[in-house]
Design a protein around this motif. Structure first.
Motif, PDB file in Angstrom:
ATOM      1  N   VAL A 139       6.980  11.769   2.094  1.00  0.00           N
ATOM      2  CA  VAL A 139       6.574  11.443   0.727  1.00  0.00           C
ATOM      3  C   VAL A 139       5.473  10.393   0.790  1.00  0.00           C
ATOM      4  O   VAL A 139       5.302   9.728   1.822  1.00  0.00           O
ATOM      5  CB  VAL A 139       7.761  10.909  -0.116  1.00  0.00           C
ATOM      6  CG1 VAL A 139       8.820  11.960  -0.301  1.00  0.00           C
ATOM      7  CG2 VAL A 139       8.344   9.645   0.514  1.00  0.00           C
ATOM      8  N   ASP A 140       4.735  10.261  -0.297  1.00  0.00           N
ATOM      9  CA  ASP A 140       3.744   9.203  -0.426  1.00  0.00           C
ATOM     10  C   ASP A 140       4.354   8.087  -1.265  1.00  0.00           C
ATOM     11  O   ASP A 140       4.653   8.287  -2.448  1.00  0.00           O
ATOM     12  CB  ASP A 140       2.476   9.733  -1.104  1.00  0.00           C
ATOM     13  CG  ASP A 140       1.714  10.710  -0.233  1.00  0.00           C
ATOM     14  OD1 ASP A 140       1.842  10.606   1.000  1.00  0.00           O
ATOM     15  OD2 ASP A 140       1.016  11.580  -0.778  1.00  0.00           O
ATOM     16  N   GLY A 141       4.543   6.925  -0.660  1.00  0.00           N
ATOM     17  CA  GLY A 141       5.192   5.848  -1.396  1.00  0.00           C
ATOM     18  C   GLY A 141       5.060   4.513  -0.703  1.00  0.00           C
ATOM     19  O   GLY A 141       4.350   4.362   0.298  1.00  0.00           O
ATOM     20  N   ARG A 142       5.783   3.544  -1.232  1.00  0.00           N
ATOM     21  CA  ARG A 142       5.806   2.186  -0.687  1.00  0.00           C
ATOM     22  C   ARG A 142       7.114   2.030   0.086  1.00  0.00           C
ATOM     23  O   ARG A 142       8.192   1.971  -0.522  1.00  0.00           O
ATOM     24  CB  ARG A 142       5.701   1.159  -1.821  1.00  0.00           C
ATOM     25  CG  ARG A 142       4.403   1.271  -2.589  1.00  0.00           C
ATOM     26  CD  ARG A 142       4.370   0.309  -3.767  1.00  0.00           C
ATOM     27  NE  ARG A 142       3.055   0.297  -4.398  1.00  0.00           N
ATOM     28  CZ  ARG A 142       2.667   1.141  -5.336  1.00  0.00           C
ATOM     29  NH1 ARG A 142       3.518   2.068  -5.776  1.00  0.00           N
ATOM     30  NH2 ARG A 142       1.448   1.078  -5.850  1.00  0.00           N
ATOM     31  N   PRO A 166       8.519  12.965  -5.797  1.00  0.00           N
ATOM     32  CA  PRO A 166       7.602  14.110  -5.635  1.00  0.00           C
ATOM     33  C   PRO A 166       7.174  14.281  -4.183  1.00  0.00           C
ATOM     34  O   PRO A 166       6.888  13.307  -3.484  1.00  0.00           O
ATOM     35  CB  PRO A 166       6.413  13.741  -6.529  1.00  0.00           C
ATOM     36  CG  PRO A 166       6.469  12.255  -6.665  1.00  0.00           C
ATOM     37  CD  PRO A 166       7.923  11.875  -6.597  1.00  0.00           C
ATOM     38  N   VAL A 167       7.143  15.525  -3.729  1.00  0.00           N
ATOM     39  CA  VAL A 167       6.747  15.848  -2.362  1.00  0.00           C
ATOM     40  C   VAL A 167       5.271  16.241  -2.382  1.00  0.00           C
ATOM     41  O   VAL A 167       4.857  17.073  -3.192  1.00  0.00           O
ATOM     42  CB  VAL A 167       7.600  16.993  -1.788  1.00  0.00           C
ATOM     43  CG1 VAL A 167       7.156  17.342  -0.378  1.00  0.00           C
ATOM     44  CG2 VAL A 167       9.069  16.603  -1.811  1.00  0.00           C
ATOM     45  N   PRO A 168       4.437  15.641  -1.527  1.00  0.00           N
ATOM     46  CA  PRO A 168       3.017  16.028  -1.485  1.00  0.00           C
ATOM     47  C   PRO A 168       2.860  17.509  -1.173  1.00  0.00           C
ATOM     48  O   PRO A 168       3.604  18.071  -0.370  1.00  0.00           O
ATOM     49  CB  PRO A 168       2.445  15.146  -0.369  1.00  0.00           C
ATOM     50  CG  PRO A 168       3.409  14.026  -0.216  1.00  0.00           C
ATOM     51  CD  PRO A 168       4.758  14.575  -0.567  1.00  0.00           C
ATOM     52  N   ASP A 221       0.825  -1.195   0.000  1.00  0.00           N
ATOM     53  CA  ASP A 221       0.000   0.000   0.000  1.00  0.00           C
ATOM     54  C   ASP A 221       0.863   1.251   0.000  1.00  0.00           C
ATOM     55  O   ASP A 221       1.940   1.296   0.603  1.00  0.00           O
ATOM     56  CB  ASP A 221      -0.911   0.008   1.230  1.00  0.00           C
ATOM     57  CG  ASP A 221      -1.932  -1.119   1.191  1.00  0.00           C
ATOM     58  OD1 ASP A 221      -2.272  -1.539   0.074  1.00  0.00           O
ATOM     59  OD2 ASP A 221      -2.363  -1.573   2.266  1.00  0.00           O
ATOM     60  N   VAL A 222       0.360   2.265  -0.689  1.00  0.00           N
ATOM     61  CA  VAL A 222       1.018   3.572  -0.665  1.00  0.00           C
ATOM     62  C   VAL A 222       0.625   4.286   0.619  1.00  0.00           C
ATOM     63  O   VAL A 222      -0.558   4.347   0.964  1.00  0.00           O
ATOM     64  CB  VAL A 222       0.605   4.405  -1.900  1.00  0.00           C
ATOM     65  CG1 VAL A 222       1.205   5.796  -1.818  1.00  0.00           C
ATOM     66  CG2 VAL A 222       1.036   3.714  -3.176  1.00  0.00           C
ATOM     67  N   GLU A 223       1.598   4.811   1.325  1.00  0.00           N
ATOM     68  CA  GLU A 223       1.329   5.483   2.585  1.00  0.00           C
ATOM     69  C   GLU A 223       2.289   6.652   2.763  1.00  0.00           C
ATOM     70  O   GLU A 223       3.339   6.718   2.105  1.00  0.00           O
ATOM     71  CB  GLU A 223       1.454   4.512   3.763  1.00  0.00           C
ATOM     72  CG  GLU A 223       2.833   3.876   3.886  1.00  0.00           C
ATOM     73  CD  GLU A 223       2.893   2.840   5.000  1.00  0.00           C
ATOM     74  OE1 GLU A 223       3.711   3.035   5.933  1.00  0.00           O
ATOM     75  OE2 GLU A 223       2.125   1.849   4.940  1.00  0.00           O
ATOM     76  N   ARG A 224       1.910   7.558   3.622  1.00  0.00           N
ATOM     77  CA  ARG A 224       2.776   8.695   3.925  1.00  0.00           C
ATOM     78  C   ARG A 224       3.931   8.211   4.822  1.00  0.00           C
ATOM     79  O   ARG A 224       3.715   7.646   5.887  1.00  0.00           O
ATOM     80  CB  ARG A 224       1.957   9.774   4.638  1.00  0.00           C
ATOM     81  CG  ARG A 224       2.720  11.044   5.006  1.00  0.00           C
ATOM     82  CD  ARG A 224       3.215  11.786   3.799  1.00  0.00           C
ATOM     83  NE  ARG A 224       2.172  12.143   2.872  1.00  0.00           N
ATOM     84  CZ  ARG A 224       1.397  13.235   2.974  1.00  0.00           C
ATOM     85  NH1 ARG A 224       1.587  14.078   3.968  1.00  0.00           N
ATOM     86  NH2 ARG A 224       0.469  13.482   2.071  1.00  0.00           N
ATOM     87  N   THR A 225       5.117   8.417   4.345  1.00  0.00           N
ATOM     88  CA  THR A 225       6.296   7.975   5.079  1.00  0.00           C
ATOM     89  C   THR A 225       7.373   9.031   4.985  1.00  0.00           C
ATOM     90  O   THR A 225       7.332   9.909   4.110  1.00  0.00           O
ATOM     91  CB  THR A 225       6.803   6.623   4.523  1.00  0.00           C
ATOM     92  OG1 THR A 225       7.894   6.162   5.323  1.00  0.00           O
ATOM     93  CG2 THR A 225       7.274   6.786   3.082  1.00  0.00           C
ATOM     94  N   ASP A 226       8.346   8.953   5.884  1.00  0.00           N
ATOM     95  CA  ASP A 226       9.418   9.938   5.941  1.00  0.00           C
ATOM     96  C   ASP A 226      10.680   9.303   5.368  1.00  0.00           C
ATOM     97  O   ASP A 226      11.098   8.215   5.808  1.00  0.00           O
ATOM     98  CB  ASP A 226       9.652  10.398   7.382  1.00  0.00           C
ATOM     99  CG  ASP A 226      10.456  11.692   7.445  1.00  0.00           C
ATOM    100  OD1 ASP A 226      11.240  11.941   6.517  1.00  0.00           O
ATOM    101  OD2 ASP A 226      10.298  12.440   8.418  1.00  0.00           O
ATOM    102  N   LEU A 227      11.286   9.973   4.382  1.00  0.00           N
ATOM    103  CA  LEU A 227      12.515   9.444   3.797  1.00  0.00           C
ATOM    104  C   LEU A 227      13.628   9.317   4.833  1.00  0.00           C
ATOM    105  O   LEU A 227      14.528   8.479   4.683  1.00  0.00           O
ATOM    106  CB  LEU A 227      12.973  10.350   2.656  1.00  0.00           C
ATOM    107  CG  LEU A 227      12.250  10.194   1.315  1.00  0.00           C
ATOM    108  CD1 LEU A 227      12.777  11.202   0.311  1.00  0.00           C
ATOM    109  CD2 LEU A 227      12.412   8.784   0.779  1.00  0.00           C
ATOM    110  N   THR A 228      13.586  10.134   5.892  1.00  0.00           N
ATOM    111  CA  THR A 228      14.614  10.054   6.932  1.00  0.00           C
ATOM    112  C   THR A 228      14.631   8.673   7.577  1.00  0.00           C
ATOM    113  O   THR A 228      15.696   8.062   7.752  1.00  0.00           O
ATOM    114  CB  THR A 228      14.359  11.135   7.991  1.00  0.00           C
ATOM    115  OG1 THR A 228      14.430  12.413   7.368  1.00  0.00           O
ATOM    116  CG2 THR A 228      15.384  11.060   9.096  1.00  0.00           C
TER     117      THR A 228
END
Length: 523
Positions: free
Chosen positions: A366-369, A471-473, A329-336
């Protein structure tokens, strides 16, 4: 019970009709014919009923007026047999009779029709009911009968009955019915023929699409697209089918390329592995020609390394062979968080070279997997560690939707920077290093799935810098205080932050050994 049966019967009929052997065009024509026939039947029924009502109302009005006129001209004569009366007066040539209050009747001389009398007629004769209009059948003929009150001079009240034959009305309705039936049948036949022409013209693009699809199925040529004309629903269907064909063709091309490249890459390690194993088997089968212990240990280590390389290659081939989006699922996550997790994993593998991984992060949602992104970042770090010299450093900066990895390796030749993300792309100078040439291809696939990009650049100290951009939301662009602070401090771009984070890198890279410039990278 009966309602359920009827419902089930209707459903069964619809199912049989839907799955019948009729073509779509014939089903459309049949539906048009049934619809027109139903409309014609309703119109004909309404027309016949309306005409009958109008004619009956006209007859009733005329019959009532005639009965009233006849009542004013009636004169009783001598009583007839069995107490019946013979009457003199105008009856307009219609069957008529008089009913007295005592129930006796009187008819006109020469009249052969005797009208039936019921209780309502007697009530009219007694003065209890105003009038009665009804239809009766006498000797097989239908009559419309009007019963009105009548008062004989010097006698008790009575009633007069005047009847009108309905044969002409029935004949008129039958003729009208036949006319409506003929017109309706002609209308149904005409609508079926017209519907067939309309269906043929309307389904012509569908037939063309079906023929093109059948041709694709027969020839397996996915490049044969369906012709698209207009902008209606059928054109949209053809466009969708063309998009599907293009996607299938691209998928087949990618699979063919993957199989060709994989077979080429697997051939060398498999041949080497087979050669080493055969050598070990011959040595074990001939004790007089046993291999020295050092050579035997070297062969075993070589076999182990080749097996590990094959395992990694197969794992990455399976990952790349999936055309569909992974079930994550795509979810809001932090690249850090993703970068820290990947860095900890790579640090354990980097201990053999004593390579340090320096991470500088700012919150970057970001919104991603998450698992796919962590795999991509891990491959970037593994690639940097592999090409870094012993005791070297790998700098990682995170922020603004970007992950920038900079190493102290030999760098990437400009002509190779656009190709290192291709599958299995490795130069001859990189063949001696471990890896399958698929790691950076996985990074590129992950970036494409998330709508981002990845590119290679030259690092400040001559090494390589790989930049993964996502891409940043919009709703998270300025939500992070740390990102806002970094943007305020470095209003130009995130490049300044990553350059500042690796400012000590150029000085550190001068202390480490340098490999020949321009060697091609590949994980």
């Amino acid at each position: 019970m009966s309602g359920n049966g009827a419902s089930g019967g209707g459903t069964s009929w619809r199912r049989r009709f839907t799955h019948s052997h009729l073509s779509l065009r014939n089903r459309m024509v049949l539906l048009i014919g049934v619809a027109v026939a139903a409309v014609v039947a309703v119109v004909a029924g309404v027309a016949l009923a309306s005409t009958g009502i109008v004619l009956n109302r006209s007859i009733d009005d005329q019959l009532t007026e005639q009965a009233q006129a006849a009542a004013r001209t009636i004169v009783p004569s001598m009583p007839g047999p069995r107490g019946s009366w013979r009457l003199i007066g105008s009856n307009f040539g219609l069957p008529a009779q008089v009913i007295l209050a005592d129930g006796s009747t009187g008819t006109w001389s020469g009249q052969s029709v005797t009208l039936p009398v019921n209780a309502t007629d007697l009530a009219v004769a007694e003065g209890m009911v105003d009038k009665q209009l009804r239809t009766v059948t006498v000797d097989g003929d239908r009559y419309r009968v009007a019963t009105l009150p009548l008062l004989f001079p010097g006698r008790s009240p009575g009633a007069i009955q005047l009847a009108r034959p309905m044969a002409d009305v029935d004949q008129t309705l039958r003729t009208l019915g036949l006319i409506l039936l003929g017109v309706g049948a002609a209308g149904v036949v005409g609508s079926v023929l017209l519907g067939r022409l309309i269906a043929r013209a309307s389904l012509k693009p569908v037939n063309a699409a079906a023929a093109a699809a059948e041709e694709v199925a027969r020839t397996q040529d996915l490049s044969a697209l369906i012709p698209v004309t207009g902008s209606d629903e059928i054109a949209r269907l053809a466009s969708s089918l063309n998009s599907m064909l293009r996607a299938l063709e691209a998928s087949r091309a990618r699979q063919r390329e993957l199989v060709d490249d994989a077979s080429h890459e697997l051939r060398t390690p498999l041949t080497s592995l087979r050669t080493n194993i055969e050598l070990l088997l011959r040595a074990e089968a001939n004790p007089q020609r046993a291999l020295p212990a050092n050579d035997r240990d070297a062969l075993l280590r070589d076999v182990d390394a080749q097996i590990r390389e094959l395992s990694g290659l197969v794992s990455e081939l399976v990952e790349l062979a999936r055309d569909e989006v992974p079930p994550e699922d795509v979810e809001r996550t932090d690249l850090t968080e993703i970068v820290h997790s990947a860095a900890e994993r790579v640090r354990r593998r980097a201990k053999t070279k004593n390579v340090q991984i320096v991470v500088t992060t700012a919150s970057s949602p970001v919104d991603g997997r998450p698992h796919m992104l962590e795999r991509a970042v891990t491959n970037l770090l593994d690639n940097a560690v592999k090409f870094s010299p012993p005791q070297g450093e790998v700098f990682v900066t995170v922020g603004g939707g970007e992950v920038v990895v900079t190493d102290q390796g030999p760098g990437i030749a400009p002509q190779d920077r656009s190709r290192i993300f291709d599958r299995f792309y490795r130069a001859t100078s990189a063949r001696g290093l471990p890896g399958s040439g698929l790691g950076l291809a996985i990074v590129a696939d992950a970036a494409a799935v998330h709508g981002g990009s990845v590119r290679a650049e030259e690092g400040p100290g001559g090494g390589a810098r790989l930049r993964l951009s996502l891409p940043v939301p919009e709703d998270a662009l300025w939500s992070s205080p740390s990102v806002a602070g970094l943007n305020a401090a470095c209003p130009g771009s995130w490049d300044e932050v990553s350059s500042a984070a690796s400012s000590g890198f150029a000085r550190a890279s001068d202390r480490g050994p340098r490999r020949a410039r321009g060697s091609v990278r590949g994980l």
